[in-house]
Design an enzyme around this catalytic site. Sequence first.
Site, PDB file in Angstrom:
ATOM      1  N   HIS A  24     -49.999 -35.572   5.718  1.00  0.00           N
ATOM      2  CA  HIS A  24     -51.273 -34.853   5.780  1.00  0.00           C
ATOM      3  C   HIS A  24     -51.584 -34.374   7.194  1.00  0.00           C
ATOM      4  CE1 HIS A  24     -51.628 -36.419   1.745  1.00  0.00           C
ATOM      5  NE2 HIS A  24     -52.546 -35.497   1.535  1.00  0.00           N
ATOM      6  N   CYS A  37     -43.128 -17.347   6.187  1.00  0.00           N
ATOM      7  CA  CYS A  37     -43.201 -18.679   6.802  1.00  0.00           C
ATOM      8  C   CYS A  37     -43.968 -18.663   8.125  1.00  0.00           C
ATOM      9  CB  CYS A  37     -41.805 -19.261   7.002  1.00  0.00           C
ATOM     10  SG  CYS A  37     -41.006 -19.672   5.438  1.00  0.00           S
ATOM     11  N   GLU A  61     -37.261 -29.831   1.432  1.00  0.00           N
ATOM     12  CA  GLU A  61     -38.519 -29.115   1.635  1.00  0.00           C
ATOM     13  C   GLU A  61     -39.111 -28.633   0.316  1.00  0.00           C
ATOM     14  OE1 GLU A  61     -39.306 -26.059   4.960  1.00  0.00           O
ATOM     15  OE2 GLU A  61     -38.854 -24.837   3.195  1.00  0.00           O
TER      16      GLU A  61
END
Length: 144
Positions: free
Chosen positions: A78, A37, A129
């Site tokens: 985005h 991550c 998520e």
Amino acid sequence: MIQQIYPSPAHNYSYELNKDFQFASAHYVPDERAGKCMNVHGHTYFANVTIAGDLLDETGFLINFQKIKQLIHDRFDHSLLNEDGLFSDENAEDYPTTEVVARKVAEIIQEHLDTLSNKPVCLQVFLRETPTSYVIYRPKRGNS
């Protein structure tokens, strides 16, 4: 939107509003203990926001659904979350982990709700998520 039954926070308000939406964002967790991550990667986040109150506004809304989406989707969709001023690479409390993103979503929404005359409150943010991982954030309200 995927079908989901969200845990419901207990409350005594007359009205409860839930808004589902999604946004696609990239992020990284700036700590070597985060493993993979640490690398920039993206998710399509699925969110549910729970807002409650006793009074409707002059248009008959607790809050317009469109405003919730505008506050969050328009800001984060985005984007690279780490570049948003809400997040920081210096303080773990502000890394863009799912837990922190859920808290920041609640804070953004509550900041707007505080400007409304009918004073609704954000009770919960459910943030998925991945298909198998999600966080629920419930702001503490003290004894009120």
